[in-house]
Design a protein around this motif. Structure first.
Motif, PDB file in Angstrom:
ATOM      1  N   UNK A  59       0.509  -3.615  -9.563  1.00  0.00           N
ATOM      2  CA  UNK A  59       0.927  -4.743  -8.723  1.00  0.00           C
ATOM      3  C   UNK A  59       0.656  -4.431  -7.254  1.00  0.00           C
ATOM      4  N   UNK A  60       0.989  -3.211  -6.838  1.00  0.00           N
ATOM      5  CA  UNK A  60       0.730  -2.804  -5.453  1.00  0.00           C
ATOM      6  C   UNK A  60      -0.766  -2.836  -5.157  1.00  0.00           C
ATOM      7  N   UNK A  61      -1.573  -2.448  -6.134  1.00  0.00           N
ATOM      8  CA  UNK A  61      -3.027  -2.471  -5.959  1.00  0.00           C
ATOM      9  C   UNK A  61      -3.526  -3.895  -5.713  1.00  0.00           C
ATOM     10  N   UNK A  62      -2.984  -4.838  -6.478  1.00  0.00           N
ATOM     11  CA  UNK A  62      -3.381  -6.239  -6.306  1.00  0.00           C
ATOM     12  C   UNK A  62      -2.941  -6.763  -4.941  1.00  0.00           C
ATOM     13  N   UNK A  63      -1.729  -6.412  -4.541  1.00  0.00           N
ATOM     14  CA  UNK A  63      -1.180  -6.937  -3.293  1.00  0.00           C
ATOM     15  C   UNK A  63      -1.869  -6.357  -2.058  1.00  0.00           C
ATOM     16  N   UNK A  64      -2.129  -5.054  -2.084  1.00  0.00           N
ATOM     17  CA  UNK A  64      -2.654  -4.389  -0.889  1.00  0.00           C
ATOM     18  C   UNK A  64      -4.171  -4.235  -0.886  1.00  0.00           C
ATOM     19  N   UNK A  84      -4.120  -9.029 -11.870  1.00  0.00           N
ATOM     20  CA  UNK A  84      -4.407 -10.039 -10.847  1.00  0.00           C
ATOM     21  C   UNK A  84      -4.317 -11.461 -11.397  1.00  0.00           C
ATOM     22  N   UNK A  85      -4.514 -11.617 -12.695  1.00  0.00           N
ATOM     23  CA  UNK A  85      -4.347 -12.936 -13.320  1.00  0.00           C
ATOM     24  C   UNK A  85      -2.873 -13.205 -13.599  1.00  0.00           C
TER      25      UNK A  85
END
Length: 291
Positions: free
Chosen positions: A125-130, A139-140
């Protein structure tokens, strides 16, 4: 060597638990990766199968597909392969630990959930956000309004119960059995669905009916209600009556985990029974009335 030994044998120490959780996180980040990991190959394999169009059609009205809204409904099937793979891995480790009398194996099984899912999802989740767009399918899934809050709720249970149990109660049979039923039993229950979901609903209506009955009655009613509540209460009483019962660092997260899991089980039982009724109950009642 002391810390390394603690990690390998998942000793109930801070260093042992953190280290072993990181190992599980790294392992499952590869196993569950849809670009370069094991699940990437599973995904490609499933899409090549002649029954994949049937899977896509079957999954269109699946409850999870209606929530997650994958662009390809068939991916919901692939995600179930990963779920069963995950629960099966945890279940095997826990079963071996119980059968061989090696609690360190059972603790590794618990950390399949804590490190291999709870912490791993947080990193994804952090990877998608940042660092958008991040990785698929996180991401989906984050586009769904329900997924983020549901995952926070779900993962808080694993983190709040997993670490305290591993640290203090992993050698007690009651806790081992409850953990095995929660983490390992889903692989047994949902495993047959990987075959059922490849079959045409119109050609095999009885198998599909048996599948919905199996999930509703054996899993949600049987393991997650009839078994779970007495077992969870017994474990809670054990914690409460132990010297750690007055330690809020232990009793507070443990209580939250059991309450949250209880609410989750009741909610899912209701959803499952409602789905069963919508698919089969109405027609059956109408047929009885007409007769």
């Amino acid at each position: 060597m002391g810390l390394l030994s603690d990690i390998v044998f998942c000793e109930p120490t801070v260093g042992g638990q953190i280290g072993a959780a990181i190992v599980q996180l790294l392992l499952w980040s590869f196993l569950s990766d849809y670009e370069y990991g094991v699940m990437a190959h599973v995904h490609k394999y499933v899409k090549r199968q002649p029954w994949y169009p049937t899977v896509q059609e079957n999954m269109k009205d699946d409850e999870e597909q209606l929530i997650w809204n994958y662009p390809d409904p068939g991916f919901n099937y692939v995600s179930w392969v990963q779920t069963i793979f995950h629960h099966g891995g945890a279940g095997v480790l826990m079963s071996l630990g119980m059968l061989l009398g090696q609690p360190w194996l059972w603790r590794h099984g618990m950390l399949v959930e804590v490190g291999g899912l709870d912490l791993l999802d947080a990193f994804k989740i952090a990877h998608v956000k940042f660092f958008p767009p991040g990785t698929f399918p996180t991401n989906v899934l984050l586009k769904s309004r329900e997924w983020g809050s549901l995952m926070a709720y779900h993962h808080s249970v694993g983190l709040c119960v997993g670490i305290p149990v591993n640290m203090y109660f992993s050698e007690i049979y009651e806790f081992q059995l409850l953990g095995l039923m929660i983490l390992g039993f889903p692989a047994i229950c949902f495993g047959p669905g990987l075959i059922i979901k490849t079959l045409d609903k119109a050609k095999y209506p009885r198998l599909w009916f048996a599948w919905y009955m199996w999930v509703s009655l054996i899993y949600w009613l049987g393991s997650r209600t009839i078994f779970y509540f007495p077992a969870a209460w017994s474990c809670f009483l054990h914690v409460w009556s132990s010297p750690l019962g007055s330690n809020w660092h232990v009793i507070l997260p443990f209580t939250w985990a059991l309450l949250a899991m209880s609410a989750f089980n009741i909610m899912c039982l209701g959803v499952s029974l409602n789905d069963l009724y919508k698919r089969y109950g109405k027609d059956t009642l109408h047929a009885v009335k007409r007769s």
